[in-house]
Design a protein around this motif. Structure first.
Motif, mmCIF file in Angstrom:
data_model
loop_
_atom_site.group_PDB
_atom_site.id
_atom_site.type_symbol
_atom_site.label_atom_id
_atom_site.label_comp_id
_atom_site.label_asym_id
_atom_site.label_seq_id
_atom_site.Cartn_x
_atom_site.Cartn_y
_atom_site.Cartn_z
ATOM 1 N N ASN A 23 -5.534 17.980 7.614
ATOM 2 C CA ASN A 23 -4.243 17.894 6.940
ATOM 3 C C ASN A 23 -3.872 16.425 6.757
ATOM 4 O O ASN A 23 -2.931 15.925 7.385
ATOM 5 C CB ASN A 23 -3.211 18.592 7.850
ATOM 6 N N PRO A 24 -4.628 15.701 5.880
ATOM 7 C CA PRO A 24 -4.460 14.248 5.799
ATOM 8 C C PRO A 24 -3.063 13.802 5.382
ATOM 9 O O PRO A 24 -2.644 12.710 5.728
ATOM 10 C CB PRO A 24 -5.503 13.818 4.767
ATOM 11 N N LEU A 25 -2.349 14.631 4.670
ATOM 12 C CA LEU A 25 -0.993 14.242 4.246
ATOM 13 C C LEU A 25 0.069 14.736 5.218
ATOM 14 O O LEU A 25 1.266 14.600 4.947
ATOM 15 C CB LEU A 25 -0.703 14.795 2.848
ATOM 16 N N LEU A 95 -7.543 -2.053 4.996
ATOM 17 C CA LEU A 95 -7.034 -2.832 6.128
ATOM 18 C C LEU A 95 -7.385 -2.146 7.431
ATOM 19 O O LEU A 95 -7.133 -0.947 7.595
ATOM 20 C CB LEU A 95 -5.511 -2.922 6.046
ATOM 21 N N THR A 96 -7.944 -2.891 8.359
ATOM 22 C CA THR A 96 -8.317 -2.322 9.652
ATOM 23 C C THR A 96 -8.453 -3.437 10.682
ATOM 24 O O THR A 96 -8.599 -4.603 10.317
ATOM 25 C CB THR A 96 -9.641 -1.534 9.543
ATOM 26 N N HIS A 97 -8.380 -3.064 11.948
ATOM 27 C CA HIS A 97 -8.681 -4.023 13.018
ATOM 28 C C HIS A 97 -10.133 -3.887 13.482
ATOM 29 O O HIS A 97 -10.549 -4.584 14.388
ATOM 30 C CB HIS A 97 -7.734 -3.815 14.205
ATOM 31 N N ASN A 98 -10.890 -2.955 12.912
ATOM 32 C CA ASN A 98 -12.268 -2.707 13.346
ATOM 33 C C ASN A 98 -13.241 -3.004 12.213
ATOM 34 O O ASN A 98 -13.185 -2.358 11.166
ATOM 35 C CB ASN A 98 -12.422 -1.243 13.787
HETATM 36 N N1 LIG Z 1 2.845 9.943 -0.531
HETATM 37 C C1 LIG Z 1 1.886 9.191 -1.035
HETATM 38 O O1 LIG Z 1 1.846 8.931 -2.261
HETATM 39 C C2 LIG Z 1 0.838 8.645 -0.114
HETATM 40 C C3 LIG Z 1 -0.007 7.628 -0.564
HETATM 41 C C4 LIG Z 1 -0.959 7.134 0.317
HETATM 42 C C5 LIG Z 1 -1.076 7.660 1.605
HETATM 43 N N2 LIG Z 1 -0.258 8.652 2.007
HETATM 44 C C6 LIG Z 1 -0.379 9.213 3.369
HETATM 45 O O2 LIG Z 1 0.079 8.229 4.296
HETATM 46 C C7 LIG Z 1 -0.567 8.439 5.554
HETATM 47 C C8 LIG Z 1 -1.130 7.121 6.092
HETATM 48 O O3 LIG Z 1 -0.104 6.160 6.153
HETATM 49 P P1 LIG Z 1 0.166 5.286 7.456
HETATM 50 O O4 LIG Z 1 1.382 4.478 7.202
HETATM 51 O O5 LIG Z 1 0.135 6.211 8.614
HETATM 52 O O6 LIG Z 1 -1.112 4.348 7.582
HETATM 53 P P2 LIG Z 1 -1.931 3.352 6.634
HETATM 54 O O7 LIG Z 1 -1.053 2.296 6.070
HETATM 55 O O8 LIG Z 1 -2.774 4.129 5.688
HETATM 56 O O9 LIG Z 1 -2.927 2.740 7.728
HETATM 57 C C9 LIG Z 1 -2.449 2.085 8.874
HETATM 58 C C10 LIG Z 1 -3.662 1.514 9.591
HETATM 59 O O10 LIG Z 1 -4.277 0.514 8.784
HETATM 60 C C11 LIG Z 1 -4.693 -0.587 9.582
HETATM 61 N N3 LIG Z 1 -3.855 -1.736 9.242
HETATM 62 C C12 LIG Z 1 -2.656 -1.733 8.601
HETATM 63 N N4 LIG Z 1 -2.200 -2.986 8.456
HETATM 64 C C13 LIG Z 1 -3.121 -3.791 9.024
HETATM 65 C C14 LIG Z 1 -3.218 -5.197 9.172
HETATM 66 N N5 LIG Z 1 -2.257 -6.026 8.720
HETATM 67 N N6 LIG Z 1 -4.308 -5.705 9.791
HETATM 68 C C15 LIG Z 1 -5.303 -4.876 10.232
HETATM 69 N N7 LIG Z 1 -5.260 -3.540 10.111
HETATM 70 C C16 LIG Z 1 -4.187 -3.007 9.518
HETATM 71 C C17 LIG Z 1 -4.471 -0.172 11.022
HETATM 72 O O11 LIG Z 1 -5.656 0.528 11.421
HETATM 73 P P3 LIG Z 1 -6.537 0.216 12.731
HETATM 74 O O12 LIG Z 1 -5.825 -0.830 13.525
HETATM 75 O O13 LIG Z 1 -6.595 1.529 13.416
HETATM 76 O O14 LIG Z 1 -7.866 -0.212 12.224
HETATM 77 C C18 LIG Z 1 -3.317 0.818 10.911
HETATM 78 O O15 LIG Z 1 -3.279 1.736 11.967
HETATM 79 C C19 LIG Z 1 -1.646 9.464 5.299
HETATM 80 O O16 LIG Z 1 -1.140 10.719 5.727
HETATM 81 C C20 LIG Z 1 -1.806 9.446 3.794
HETATM 82 O O17 LIG Z 1 -2.319 10.657 3.321
HETATM 83 C C21 LIG Z 1 0.709 9.157 1.179
#
Ligand SMILES: NC(=O)c1ccc[n+]([C@@H]2O[C@H](COP(=O)([O-])OP(=O)(O)OC[C@H]3O[C@@H](n4cnc5c(N)ncnc54)[C@H](OP(=O)(O)O)[C@@H]3O)[C@@H](O)[C@H]2O)c1
Length: 199
Positions: A23-25, A95-98
């Motif tokens: 359930n990615p969203l 973007l990731t830390h890994n």
């Molecule tokens: N409604 C929409 O149109 C829409 C669009 C896109 C996505 N989504 C949904 O949004 C959700 C994901 O959003 P989210 O806010 O939880 O996360 P996200 O922005 O997709 O990812 C966050 C992750 O990215 C890495 N990260 C972010 N900034 C960083 C930085 N400055 N330096 C290094 N790593 C960085 C980190 O991962 P690590 O540290 O773990 O490596 C962090 O935990 C999903 O459910 C997706 O399906 C919805």
């Protein structure tokens, strides 16, 4: 130009609670996107907006949670949610830390994993995009960092008539950006509001 398109609920969530591999969203998150890929043919207004989302970008930036595969060290067998031919068809900077080596997919998409933060990801994306625009594809944490750092030129919100109640809130931790409304397109499934984002 650097833009972001994001579907949100009326109460401001861009994903539902309890995101998981199945359930990615998050729970009910799919309801935010029925204007984009719901049942039946889209309205003329929604089709016009969808066309803009799918065209004209030379590179994308996204967060690791949007790419998926779980936190921590990479499971290299995870190649994103989108199958062998992701819809981006251009370089995507994750973007990731890994650290992880680049991942080349069919159809022109290569995922590059960037550990230097948003400015580094954007400068790589701009270089890859050339004359074309860069799209910040999500999720919420990534979009917030772009706005807070003054790196986003336009935010396009697709507001679905759905109340999620909880989940991933989009517009938090932004500092104090100035939003100028530049266009509104409406359909029964979403109100599409286009903002220019001031620094
Ligand atoms: N409604 C929409 O149109 C829409 C669009 C896109 C996505 N989504 C949904 O949004 C959700 C994901 O959003 P989210 O806010 O939880 O996360 P996200 O922005 O997709 O990812 C966050 C992750 O990215 C890495 N990260 C972010 N900034 C960083 C930085 N400055 N330096 C290094 N790593 C960085 C980190 O991962 P690590 O540290 O773990 O490596 C962090 O935990 C999903 O459910 C997706 O399906 C919805």
């Amino acid at each position: 130009m650097v833009t972001c398109h994001c579907s949100v609920s009326v109460d401001g969530y861009s994903a539902g609670p309890n995101q998981s591999p199945d359930n990615p969203l998050g729970e009910r998150g799919e309801e935010l996107h029925t204007w984009f890929h719901g049942e039946g043919p889209p309205s003329e207004a929604d089709a016009k907006v969808a066309e803009r989302i799918l065209a004209g970008y030379g590179a994308y930036v996204m967060g690791r949670k949007m790419f998926g595969g779980g936190p921590g060290d990479w499971d290299l067998s995870w190649r994103g949610w989108w199958g062998d031919t992701p819809p981006y068809r251009n370089p995507v900077f994750v973007l990731t830390h890994n650290e992880r080596p680049p991942l080349e997919m069919a159809g022109g998409t290569t995922f590059h994993f960037v550990t230097g933060g948003v400015e580094d990801a954007l400068s790589q994306a701009r270089a890859a995009a050339g004359e074309k625009n860069v799209s910040v594809a999500g999720g919420a944490s990534t979009v917030q960092q772009f706005i807070a750092a003054g790196l986003l030129d336009e935010l396009h919100l697709h507001i679905a008539p759905v109340v999620l109640g909880s989940g991933e809130r989009l517009l938090e931790n932004l500092g104090n950006p100035a939003f100028e409304q530049i266009e509104v397109i409406e359909s029964p499934k979403a109100t599409h509001v286009f903002y220019r984002v001031g620094r």
